[in-house]
Scaffold this motif. Structure first.
Motif, PDB file in Angstrom:
ATOM      1  N   SER A 248     -27.639 -45.537  51.258  1.00  8.97           N
ATOM      2  CA  SER A 248     -28.615 -46.286  50.841  1.00  8.97           C
ATOM      3  C   SER A 248     -29.627 -47.173  51.989  1.00  8.97           C
ATOM      4  CB  SER A 248     -27.553 -48.236  50.653  1.00  8.97           C
ATOM      5  OG  SER A 248     -26.698 -47.385  49.588  1.00  8.97           O
TER       6      SER A 248
ATOM      7  N   ALA B 237     -32.313 -34.284  48.678  1.00  4.03           N
ATOM      8  CA  ALA B 237     -33.513 -34.997  47.628  1.00  4.03           C
ATOM      9  C   ALA B 237     -34.326 -33.721  46.804  1.00  4.03           C
ATOM     10  CB  ALA B 237     -34.849 -35.852  48.261  1.00  4.03           C
TER      11      ALA B 237
ATOM     12  N   MET C 182     -31.991 -44.650  51.211  1.00  8.30           N
ATOM     13  CA  MET C 182     -32.969 -44.409  49.974  1.00  8.30           C
ATOM     14  C   MET C 182     -34.373 -45.534  50.007  1.00  8.30           C
ATOM     15  SD  MET C 182     -32.196 -42.306  48.009  1.00  8.30           S
ATOM     16  CE  MET C 182     -33.250 -43.052  46.767  1.00  8.30           C
TER      17      MET C 182
ATOM     18  N   HIS D 288     -30.540 -41.992  43.838  1.00  7.75           N
ATOM     19  CA  HIS D 288     -29.330 -42.145  44.401  1.00  7.75           C
ATOM     20  C   HIS D 288     -28.144 -41.977  43.654  1.00  7.75           C
ATOM     21  CE1 HIS D 288     -27.478 -43.931  48.366  1.00  7.75           C
ATOM     22  NE2 HIS D 288     -27.463 -42.759  47.916  1.00  7.75           N
TER      23      HIS D 288
ATOM     24  N   CYS E 276     -30.941 -38.008  45.027  1.00 10.43           N
ATOM     25  CA  CYS E 276     -31.075 -38.011  46.043  1.00 10.43           C
ATOM     26  C   CYS E 276     -29.134 -38.618  46.677  1.00 10.43           C
ATOM     27  CB  CYS E 276     -32.019 -39.646  46.300  1.00 10.43           C
ATOM     28  SG  CYS E 276     -33.406 -39.385  46.609  1.00 10.43           S
TER      29      CYS E 276
ATOM     30  N   LEU F 127     -31.988 -37.512  53.602  1.00 13.59           N
ATOM     31  CA  LEU F 127     -31.509 -37.678  52.185  1.00 13.59           C
ATOM     32  C   LEU F 127     -31.822 -36.435  52.009  1.00 13.59           C
ATOM     33  CD1 LEU F 127     -34.051 -40.355  50.780  1.00 13.59           C
ATOM     34  CD2 LEU F 127     -30.926 -40.501  50.820  1.00 13.59           C
TER      35      LEU F 127
ATOM     36  N   ARG G 141     -37.914 -44.163  48.906  1.00 11.12           N
ATOM     37  CA  ARG G 141     -38.109 -44.648  47.452  1.00 11.12           C
ATOM     38  C   ARG G 141     -39.332 -44.527  47.878  1.00 11.12           C
ATOM     39  NH1 ARG G 141     -35.010 -45.202  42.848  1.00 11.12           N
ATOM     40  NH2 ARG G 141     -33.460 -46.069  44.598  1.00 11.12           N
TER      41      ARG G 141
END
Length: 306
Positions: free
Chosen positions: A150, A128, A153, A169, A146, A126, A157
């Protein structure tokens, strides 16, 4: 609270240090690395006084070897390349199936390159970058933007929740960095207008406290106005997000805009103004020191009285 994980955090600056502490307080098993041993020792002493058990590694690879998730927060593209992809970098030691989360503000190209290199090793990433400054890191109130899958994430998260108030995201790899560029462009534009507005109020002889009260309740209100008006009017800039770092970020933004065939004249102009403040010795001052480029004006007979 997610189940305790083995975490590596690489980079203990004004952002990374507090974020690492939050991870340890949340119950994770944390191993830290910092290129400056002196700064690492200061954090080690601080955390020991608090009773936090955080291990320290001598190389990024050593820190990352047993980690479920590796977090990085360093300075720029070159720093990230060294810590993640260098001879003793994290990626070479990470297990297939682990996750790398980069909180550094870097170029979108660098984020995409890191994702490609990591993917070849079976490691998800990621990009971020964060916003909120040192205070946001200390208070666990960062905004995180980010880029990545998925799946990545979903894994990251609940861990990032311990130091973030907002986690969004934005899209695929590189999207987080591009969103951060937009963030910095907004800040630069707001501070440019705020600097000129304060100088106008000063030159007109307005009460600056009452002026803030009058305009901050309307459409001009912003985070920068609420958090920097008083320090800008008091000429205090020895804190916050340094102009040197802001120019680095705006450089990435201008390069990405050019790659996309866009013109960004306001950002380019404010960046040049920041270059002037740097040249005058203000590179380590907060970004609100942009106002110092504008001289105070007006003679006494033009000031509003009463």
């Amino acid at each position: 609270m997610t189940s305790p994980l083995s975490i590596a955090f690489l980079g203990l600056g004004v952002m990374g240090g507090p974020m690492t502490g939050h991870l340890a307080r949340s119950g994770h098993r944390v191993t830290a690395f910092n290129r400056s041993e002196k700064r690492a020792a200061r954090w080690q002493e601080t955390w020991a006084e608090e009773g936090l058990e955080i291990a320290f590694a001598k190389t990024p690879a050593e820190a990352a070897r047993e980690a479920d998730i590796v977090f990085i927060c360093v300075g720029n593209d070159d720093d990230l390349r060294e810590v993640a992809l260098g001879d003793r970098g994290a990626l070479a030691a990470m297990r297939s199936g682990s996750l790398l989360v980069d909180h550094t503000t870097v170029s979108a190209d660098m984020a995409r390159h890191l994702a490609k290199e990591a993917g070849a090793c079976g490691i998800e990433t990621l990009d971020a970058p964060v916003s909120g400054g040192e205070a946001g890191a200390v208070n666990g109130q960062l905004a995180v933007m980010c880029g990545g899958s998925s799946k990545a994430m979903d894994r990251a998260r609940p861990v990032m929740d311990c130091y973030a108030k907002s986690i969004v995201h934005v899209g695929p790899s590189g999207a987080g960095q591009t969103a951060k560029m937009a963030n910095q462009m907004c800040i630069a534009g707001v501070l440019g207008g705020l600097s000129e507005a304060i100088r106008l109020a000063e030159a007109a002889g307005l009460d600056l406290g009452r002026t803030y009260e009058a305009i901050s309740g309307g459409a001009a209100q912003s985070w920068q106005m609420d958090n920097r008006w008083n320090t800008m009017t008091a000429e205090k800039f020895d804190f916050g997000f340094a102009i040197d770092w802001m120019r680095k970020d705006l450089g990435y933004a201008l390069d990405e805009a050019k790659r996309l065939g866009l013109s960004s004249p306001i950002t380019a102009l404010v960046d040049q103004f920041y270059a002037d403040v740097q040249a005058a010795g203000g590179g380590r001052h907060d970004t609100s020191a942009l106002i110092t480029r504008l001289p105070k004006g007006a003679s006494e007979n033009t000031r509003i009285q009463g």
